[in-house]
Write a protein that holds these residues in place. Structure first.
Motif, PDB file in Angstrom:
ATOM      1  N   ILE A   1      69.097  47.888  37.865  1.00 39.12           N
ATOM      2  CA  ILE A   1      68.770  47.468  39.507  1.00 39.12           C
ATOM      3  C   ILE A   1      68.926  48.295  40.469  1.00 39.12           C
ATOM      4  O   ILE A   1      68.391  47.812  41.260  1.00 39.12           O
ATOM      5  CB  ILE A   1      70.502  45.991  39.597  1.00 39.12           C
ATOM      6  N   LEU A   2      69.574  49.553  40.096  1.00 41.47           N
ATOM      7  CA  LEU A   2      69.186  51.077  41.269  1.00 41.47           C
ATOM      8  C   LEU A   2      67.475  50.864  41.092  1.00 41.47           C
ATOM      9  O   LEU A   2      66.972  51.552  41.856  1.00 41.47           O
ATOM     10  CB  LEU A   2      69.998  51.252  40.546  1.00 41.47           C
ATOM     11  N   ASP A   3      67.254  50.862  39.907  1.00 43.94           N
ATOM     12  CA  ASP A   3      65.797  51.264  39.769  1.00 43.94           C
ATOM     13  C   ASP A   3      64.716  50.271  39.744  1.00 43.94           C
ATOM     14  O   ASP A   3      63.648  50.658  39.521  1.00 43.94           O
ATOM     15  CB  ASP A   3      65.482  51.839  37.897  1.00 43.94           C
ATOM     16  N   ASN A   4      65.750  49.511  40.048  1.00 52.27           N
ATOM     17  CA  ASN A   4      64.395  47.952  40.627  1.00 52.27           C
ATOM     18  C   ASN A   4      63.409  47.671  38.666  1.00 52.27           C
ATOM     19  O   ASN A   4      62.591  47.132  39.039  1.00 52.27           O
ATOM     20  CB  ASN A   4      63.428  48.373  41.146  1.00 52.27           C
ATOM     21  N   GLN A   5      63.819  47.569  38.034  1.00 53.37           N
ATOM     22  CA  GLN A   5      63.963  47.232  36.704  1.00 53.37           C
ATOM     23  C   GLN A   5      64.492  46.293  36.101  1.00 53.37           C
ATOM     24  O   GLN A   5      65.689  45.962  36.351  1.00 53.37           O
ATOM     25  CB  GLN A   5      63.643  48.235  35.705  1.00 53.37           C
ATOM     26  N   PRO A   6      64.216  45.215  35.551  1.00 54.23           N
ATOM     27  CA  PRO A   6      64.436  43.974  34.772  1.00 54.23           C
ATOM     28  C   PRO A   6      66.253  44.572  34.015  1.00 54.23           C
ATOM     29  O   PRO A   6      65.796  45.332  33.403  1.00 54.23           O
ATOM     30  CB  PRO A   6      63.590  43.304  33.575  1.00 54.23           C
TER      31      PRO A   6
ATOM     32  N   GLU B   1      74.861  44.025  42.460  1.00 61.89           N
ATOM     33  CA  GLU B   1      74.047  43.352  43.503  1.00 61.89           C
ATOM     34  C   GLU B   1      74.921  43.789  44.993  1.00 61.89           C
ATOM     35  O   GLU B   1      74.806  44.396  46.150  1.00 61.89           O
ATOM     36  CB  GLU B   1      73.808  41.947  43.339  1.00 61.89           C
TER      37      GLU B   1
ATOM     38  N   SER C   1      75.697  47.512  45.427  1.00 67.81           N
ATOM     39  CA  SER C   1      74.327  48.384  45.378  1.00 67.81           C
ATOM     40  C   SER C   1      73.624  48.057  46.483  1.00 67.81           C
ATOM     41  O   SER C   1      72.487  48.860  47.389  1.00 67.81           O
ATOM     42  CB  SER C   1      73.580  48.543  44.321  1.00 67.81           C
TER      43      SER C   1
ATOM     44  N   LYS D   1      71.396  46.197  46.335  1.00 64.17           N
ATOM     45  CA  LYS D   1      69.896  45.480  45.622  1.00 64.17           C
ATOM     46  C   LYS D   1      69.803  44.169  44.860  1.00 64.17           C
ATOM     47  O   LYS D   1      70.846  43.738  44.494  1.00 64.17           O
ATOM     48  CB  LYS D   1      69.684  46.603  44.538  1.00 64.17           C
ATOM     49  N   GLN D   2      68.933  43.454  44.814  1.00 68.34           N
ATOM     50  CA  GLN D   2      68.917  41.874  43.975  1.00 68.34           C
ATOM     51  C   GLN D   2      67.748  42.683  42.919  1.00 68.34           C
ATOM     52  O   GLN D   2      67.554  43.406  42.448  1.00 68.34           O
ATOM     53  CB  GLN D   2      68.179  41.129  44.544  1.00 68.34           C
ATOM     54  N   ALA D   3      68.684  42.119  41.829  1.00 69.42           N
ATOM     55  CA  ALA D   3      69.318  42.262  40.686  1.00 69.42           C
ATOM     56  C   ALA D   3      67.186  41.697  40.421  1.00 69.42           C
ATOM     57  O   ALA D   3      66.917  39.931  40.306  1.00 69.42           O
ATOM     58  CB  ALA D   3      69.862  41.939  39.454  1.00 69.42           C
ATOM     59  N   LYS D   4      67.045  41.890  39.265  1.00 68.84           N
ATOM     60  CA  LYS D   4      65.080  41.131  38.329  1.00 68.84           C
ATOM     61  C   LYS D   4      66.061  40.836  36.770  1.00 68.84           C
ATOM     62  O   LYS D   4      66.444  41.860  36.354  1.00 68.84           O
ATOM     63  CB  LYS D   4      64.182  42.163  38.051  1.00 68.84           C
TER      64      LYS D   4
END
Length: 323
Positions: free
Chosen positions: A159-164, A218, A221, A223-226
């Motif tokens: 999630i932090l790395d904007n990865q799935p 989410e 952090s 951030k939104q999870a992929k």
């Protein structure tokens, strides 16, 4: 008290070693590689080379020991299979413990293990429970659900790395617990009476689904999870496919665990009796919210510090350009 910890370099094993040393126990660790386990020696533990898959290496490690704490398990990357390590290796260790006339033995199983005889790891854990119950040893079997530490690579980092975030569509709630807290229960079981020949759960007070954990990450952090979903039928296919190759047998057995996660059967159990029996205060146990909040708070602070330093360097470069 002299304690032999097997699997001492693992996620749980190292916490047991640390906690036992903090409580002034003598700790010996059975390790396959002293180099990889050097940090345990630095903490104050004694290292003895050995391997539960090689029974001839066990008698010397057991000399003078009062309690055996067995936290060993096969890793997905090991050349040895789950059957070799988690079954034959455990049988070797239990039998060597009997021959050394050591009565106290601590073993870690998985909650609901008896309900999944089609999943190799679950079936082996349950068979080991039965083997211990017939061994004559003063065993304590702890049934675990999941470790909070495993949530960081599974959810936090992606999630932090904007990865799935890869999920299998599982709907099984799991009562995760911090391995540091698990170690507290283990050492209490060694120190207080009434836990011999007992099977006890150790898990958090609340079971969480994958979706609930993603939502919490989410929130913490910002951030939104992929989300990337893997159909359970694909995991079943991969398990069948990898069974054809000797070097992927362990990965295949691990893939079979997806059946547990997709079952919908909660990995949870009441803990009131355990807290009372082991004289542990619930307020001393970390909740999942607290654990993840501490992790994200620390990481987000570090990210801000790095961004600040980078911006400061950029400003210096801009200033020098106009001079």
């Amino acid at each position: 008290m002299k304690i032999l910890v097997v699997g001492a370099t693992g996620t749980l094993g190292r916490q047991i070693v640390r906690h036992a040393l903090d409580k002034d126990h003598q700790v010996r660790c059975l390790v396959r590689s002293t180099g990889r386990a050097s940090f345990l020696k630095e903490w104050g533990a004694e290292l003895v080379r050995g391997d539960i898959c090689k029974p001839e290496t066990l008698p010397s490690a057991l000399e003078g020991v009062d309690v055996v704490i067995d936290a060993a398990t096969a890793r997905a990357t090991d050349s040895a299979s789950i059957k070799q390590v988690d079954w034959q290796g455990k049988v070797n260790l239990i039998q060597a413990t009997q021959e050394a006339e050591i009565k106290r033995y601590i073993f870690f199983s998985i909650i609901n293990a008896k309900d999944f005889d089609n999943v190799p790891l679950m079936n082996i854990k349950y068979c080991t429970e039965l083997f211990l119950q017939e061994s004559g040893l003063d065993y304590t079997i702890f049934q675990l659900a999941g470790f909070m530490q495993g949530l960081i690579p599974q959810y936090g980092i992606p999630i932090l790395d904007n990865q799935p975030v890869w999920v299998s569509g599982e709907n099984t709630p799991i009562a995760y617990m911090n391995t540091q807290d698990v170690a507290k229960f283990v050492l209490k079981a060694v120190e207080v009476s009434g836990t011999e020949k007992q099977t006890l759960p150790i898990m958090g007070d609340r079971a969480w689904t994958g979706g609930e954990i993603v939502a919490l990450c989410e929130k913490l952090s910002g951030k939104q999870a992929k989300i990337s979903r893997i159909p359970i039928r694909l995991l079943r296919f991969l398990r069948g496919f990898t069974r054809w190759f000797k070097w992927t047998l362990n990965a295949s057995d691990r893939l079979a665990f997806a059946e547990v996660l997709a079952s919908g059967k909660p990995m949870d159990a009441p803990m009131d009796e355990v807290y009372e029996k082991l004289q542990i205060d619930r307020d001393d146990i970390t909740s999942l919210e607290e654990y993840l909040e501490e992790y994200f708070s620390r990481i987000m602070k570090k990210i801000k510090e790095i961004d600040f330093e980078q911006n400061k360097k950029k400003k210096k470069k801009k200033g020098s350009f106009f001079k």
